[in-house]
Design a protein around this motif. Structure first.
Motif, PDB file in Angstrom:
ATOM      1  N   LEU A 298       0.215   4.322   0.191  1.00 29.43           N
ATOM      2  CA  LEU A 298      -0.196   5.327   1.170  1.00 29.43           C
ATOM      3  C   LEU A 298       0.425   5.025   2.532  1.00 29.43           C
ATOM      4  N   LEU A 299       0.394   3.768   2.949  1.00 29.54           N
ATOM      5  CA  LEU A 299       1.011   3.408   4.226  1.00 29.54           C
ATOM      6  C   LEU A 299       2.516   3.664   4.201  1.00 29.54           C
TER       7      LEU A 299
ATOM      8  N   GLY B 147      -3.769   9.644   6.154  1.00 28.55           N
ATOM      9  CA  GLY B 147      -3.937   9.845   4.720  1.00 28.55           C
ATOM     10  C   GLY B 147      -4.414  11.246   4.408  1.00 28.55           C
TER      11      GLY B 147
ATOM     12  N   ARG C 209      -5.068   5.093   7.621  1.00 26.64           N
ATOM     13  CA  ARG C 209      -5.292   5.533   6.240  1.00 26.64           C
ATOM     14  C   ARG C 209      -6.197   6.761   6.200  1.00 26.64           C
TER      15      ARG C 209
ATOM     16  N   ASP D 111       0.850  -1.191   0.000  1.00 28.97           N
ATOM     17  CA  ASP D 111       0.000   0.000   0.000  1.00 28.97           C
ATOM     18  C   ASP D 111       0.885   1.239   0.000  1.00 28.97           C
TER      19      ASP D 111
ATOM     20  N   ASP E  90      -7.202   1.021   8.978  1.00 29.15           N
ATOM     21  CA  ASP E  90      -8.252   1.864   8.407  1.00 29.15           C
ATOM     22  C   ASP E  90      -8.178   3.273   8.989  1.00 29.15           C
TER      23      ASP E  90
END
Length: 965
Positions: free
Chosen positions: A551-552, A835, A831, A549, A828
């Motif tokens: 984003l992570l 995020g 993110r 991922d 979650d």
């Protein structure tokens, strides 16, 4: 260390306000024996050390004055045997207590020891000294947490004063203060961490160019020092009632704008030429406030009610008029005075504490209130009724200009395309970037460093003498919006000498963007380079994380960078606003650092600093060493928990035994705050999260009671390590009793939740918060059906609960989730919230979440601080849960490696081992087939229990690495 040196200073005040003092000593070095020379040095407040013109280091580390730290440098390679040599030091004495310094007195201590055992040089009266005449001491405070903004006029001081051949015949001999052990430095302690790094970084581009206009007249007045005499010796809140008055003299009548930046303190109301200015005439977004007024030719009376409860205690005033005219502040009375400002008051003043009784000033005092209506013209100020309170404000308390205000507010702001040639200013290729000059305007050049950094600004340029360069650093911008650092004057004013020159600031600051405003330039300024020296605790990038991922991955990187920037001589909350060692923050920061860098000596010194505050409060204060005597009970609890976690991390039993005595001391005082119902009831700053949970500063706060149960349990565990069985039993029983009282008195059976608090008047809180339920689950106080209810809230938060408002609180939320198998919920939440930071261009982690914008007047302000280490949780949890690396025993002699994929298809990374080496993990996972390939590398002397996630099968490859003997 066998000290022969004496503490020295110059003539004049013991503790002068914002004084930079230079010291130097030229001496002969013997032809042999100097190659192993060591220089030991300390100073009050900070120093920059030079040997033969070469900068060697900065210091000392923050410390209590009764444990004054000193540094040792190996300098043999810099000495010139058989020749004259010069050791020089610039000492910055604050003259005021901050959040990381307690006011002492000016002083320098240095001793040169040769490898032969001979003492080569000591500080004494033979050292030459002079005040740095180019530094202007009348600059305003950077913030209540820090010392002073910077104002240097290069025309007034030779920048080569530290060189060997400099002529110091005009300097004076130093004054000998006393021997080692003199007050306030009653003992000396060697530096217990390595020297910080000095890594040069460059701006990535010139972001913008504009011609601008700002205030024609500005100043900052230190109202706190005027209205609260003696407040230089502490950093506590103060209350006062009183006024400041001046005349604004105009060469002709015109319309003008008055600006009050950082409004909120020291501006209760004001009158202009006798007319009271109502709130309806103000405009601007708080904390900026402006009002348009009519200037009459001659003198215009400005009377400001500065009554306030203040921490900063600064009054920023700016005046702008379109018409070209002369504008000046003028003393409003007939007698002459050194500054143009008159103080009336204080009528009443007090020092405020959150953890002990303090008096509130009389805000309704008629004598004080009557001034506003009675004074209509300047002559009224000379009435005998005001003589007991009216006095001129000393010039040293009035800044020559409000450089922050001049950089922050632009009446005219004409944006221009950035010429390609100007980009040379950020390219280290020897070509100059030329800053254009515009008639009737100043020129602003905006530099972008690409991400936030923490350290020291340097620049090289060519200009005509007297050109004013105002540098201002800030953290965040988006399009046209700049987030100005209200409460932080992050500026440097540098006035040029003629020709090519360079300057390096000795003041630490944090920033990403750097605005340069060029004022009064007759010719273009050539910039040959702008650099920033990133300075932090020296770390190797041992910890790593990557996964499927992206984003992570980005979130892990900003968490890593944030943690590094906030590792100075202690963990600090942020590099810009405060640079303060907040005790509670550091617990979470240490856990993150364990998974990134694996260093322990800095945490050890952090933990040892805390008990030094016991004379301020036996409950220990929340930031140390600090002039602000403030108690957040949770912060003391987190410190005690961190002491136990340090033992779990390192297996250092001796240190645990050492710290147990301090934990025992404060816990015994906390137990004295247990009331008749068995609950912890205290007056303090009862904080856990920025969100609007019900956490009054007096009464029974549930989350504090819950964390106290855990802390008493920690005290019991540490007592067992120390062999204090009776103490272990006492603390364990106290923990159990408190847990029972919480369940009896703070549970709401109808709402199936723990209430936030019971107020001091006995009123039960109607507020239910996620924060309280998280802590009830995390600490284990909730049991049985209540525990199942708490855990259900972790996975599905009721909409009517107060939501989590800071990444700091999220750390505890993630801890609670990890305990009950909620790793997918952690991801979650990361993110979603982190995020959002990434989507807004974050390069570091924010202090707050923007969903609490209702607490701020400006909706564009996503958070106060854009770099806050208490927010770096992802770097810990991604390594601990996704890589699956967890310790099972003290010192990590036994570890578990149990990855949790949570829908990721691959992950790899490293976690430092506290004994050295690292644990490497790499896995791929296919949830459709239930197959995982897992590779692990670890030190051979570590027992590793490796398991695949439930429902997965696959192959495990293990590599064991032998340690060097």
């Amino acid at each position: 260390m066998d000290w022969k040196a004496l503490w020295i200073w110059g003539d004049g005040e013991e503790s002068p306000r914002n004084e930079w003092r230079c010291f130097r000593r030229t001496f002969d070095v013997p032809a042999e024996g100097a190659e192993l020379a060591s220089l030991h040095i300390s100073a009050d407040s900070r120093y920059v050390l030079y040997v033969n013109g070469t900068q060697v280091g900065r210091g000392p580390v923050r410390s209590w004055p009764f444990e004054q730290a000193f540094d040792t440098y190996e300098v043999g390679h810099l000495l010139k045997p058989g020749k004259p040599n010069t050791i020089a030091a610039l000492v910055l004495h604050f003259g005021v207590s901050t959040f990381y310094y307690l006011r002492g007195r000016g002083g320098l201590l240095a001793q040169l020891d040769y490898g032969t055992g001979e003492v080569g040089l000591t500080t004494d009266a033979s050292w030459r000294t002079a005040i740095h005449r180019g530094q202007h001491p009348r600059s305003p405070r950077m913030s209540c947490q820090q010392a002073y903004a910077e104002y240097v006029d290069a025309r007034d001081w030779d920048g080569g004063w530290m060189e060997i051949g400099y002529d110091d015949s005009g300097w004076i001999g130093s004054v000998e203060l006393g021997e080692i052990g003199m007050a306030p430095w009653t003992s000396m302690k060697p530096r217990d961490i390595p020297m910080l790094t000095e890594e040069i970084v460059y701006p990535v581009r010139v972001e913008a160019l504009a011609k601008v206009n700002s205030f024609k007249l500005s100043t900052v007045i230190d109202v706190r020092a005027i209205m609260s005499p003696g407040s230089e010796d502490h950093a506590n809140h103060v209350q006062f009632t009183g006024y400041v008055a001046t005349n604004v003299r105009a060469s002709r009548a015109a319309r003008a704008t008055l600006g009050f930046l950082a409004w909120g303190e020291c501006l209760k109301r004001f009158s202009w030429n006798g007319d009271i200015v109502g709130e309806d005439r103000f405009y601007g977004i708080m904390p900026e406030r402006y009002v348009d007024v009519e200037l009459k030719e001659g003198d215009n009376l400005l009377l400001i009610d500065v009554s306030s409860q203040a921490h900063h205690g600064k009054l920023n005033i700016g005046v702008y008029a379109d018409d070209p005219m002369e504008l000046n502040f003028v003393y409003p009375c007939a007698v002459e005075a050194e500054s143009p400002f008159l103080a009336i008051g204080p009528y009443d003043t007090s020092v405020c504490y959150d953890h002990k009784p303090s008096r509130t000033v009389n805000w309704e005092d008629e004598t004080y209130l009557s001034v506003f209506d009675a004074v209509k013209v300047a002559e009224d100020l000379e009435h005998e009724r005001y003589s007991p309170w009216a006095k001129p404000i000393p010039l040293k308390l009035v800044a020559e200009a409000d450089v922050f205000g001049l950089c922050a507010w632009r009446k005219d702001n004409v944006k221009l395309a950035v010429p390609a040639q100007l980009q040379n200013a950020v390219i280290p290729n020897g070509e100059a970037g030329v800053v254009p000059v515009f008639e009737g305007f100043d020129t602003e050049v905006l530099f972008d460093l690409g991400k936030e950094y923490s350290g020291y600004l340097s620049f090289e340029l060519e200009a005509e003498a007297g050109t004013v360069l105002d540098w201002y650093g800030f953290e965040y911008m988006a399009g046209e919006y700049r987030q100005l650092t209200y409460g932080l004057d992050n500026t440097v004013r540098y006035v040029t000498e003629a020709g090519r020159q360079s300057y390096s600031s000795p003041v630490r600051r944090g920033l990403r963007y750097l605005a340069l405003n060029v004022r009064g330039a007759a010719k273009p300024v050539k910039i040959y380079g702008v650099t920033f020296t990133q300075s932090n605790y020296p770390v190797a990038e041992v910890g790593r994380f990557e996964c499927s991922d992206p984003l992570l991955n980005d979130i892990w990187e900003i968490s890593r960078h944030t943690t590094k920037l906030c590792m100075e001589d202690t963990f600090v909350d942020c590099p810009a606003y405060e640079q303060t060692f907040w005790v509670g923050d550091s617990r979470n920061e240490a856990l993150v650092s364990n998974y990134l860098y694996g260093v322990q000596d800095m945490l050890k010194r952090c933990l040892r600093l805390v008990p030094g505050s016991k004379d301020q409060s036996p409950l220990y204060v929340n930031q140390v060493p600090s002039g602000w005597s403030s108690v957040i009970p949770n912060w003391t609890f987190f410190w005690a928990i961190a002491c136990q976690e340090y033992y779990e991390q390192t297996g250092d039993k001796a240190f645990a035994v050492e710290m147990y005595e301090h934990v025992r001391f404060t816990m015994e005082h906390y137990l004295q705050k247990i009331d008749e119902n068995g609950l912890f009831n205290v007056k303090g700053w009862n904080l856990l999260d920025w969100s609007p949970i019900d956490q009054p500063n007096e009464g029974i706060v549930t989350h504090q009671n819950l964390f106290l149960t855990r802390t008493l349990g920690v005290a019991a565990e540490m007592a067992e390590l120390a062999g204090d069985e009776s103490g272990a039993s006492r603390f364990r029983e106290a923990s159990d009793r408190l847990a029972a009282a919480i369940n009896e008195h703070l549970w709401d059976e109808e709402k199936h939740a723990y209430i936030d608090c019971i107020h001091a008047d006995g009123r039960r809180s109607s507020v239910l918060s996620m924060q309280t339920q998280v802590v009830a689950s995390l600490t284990g106080v909730a049991q049985g059906e209540r525990k199942r209810q708490m855990d259900a809230y972790l996975f599905s938060t009721p909409a009517n609960f107060v939501q989590i408002g800071s990444p700091f609180m999220s750390f505890f939320y993630y801890e609670a989730l990890a305990k009950v198998g909620g790793v997918s919920v952690i991801l979650d939440d990361i993110r979603k919230n982190y995020g959002n930071m990434i989507r807004h261009g974050a390069t570091t982690c924010w202090e707050q979440y923007p969903n609490f914008a209702e607490n701020r007047a400006n909706p564009d302000e996503l958070t106060r601080s854009h770099c806050h280490a208490w927010s770096s949780a992802p770097a810990y949890f991604l390594g601990r849960e996704i890589l699956g690396v967890r310790s099972l025993s003290a010192g990590w002699t036994e570890v578990e490696i149990a990855p949790v994929p949570c829908g990721l298809t691959w992950a790899r990374g490293s976690v430092p081992h506290p004994a050295g080496g690292r644990i490497d993990v790499s896995w791929t996972a296919d949830e459709a087939t239930g197959r995982m390939q897992l590779a692990v590398s670890h030190p051979a002397d570590v027992l590793a229990r490796i398991k695949l996630p439930e429902g997965f099968t696959g192959d495990i490859k293990i590599t064991k690495l032998e340690r060097l003997s």
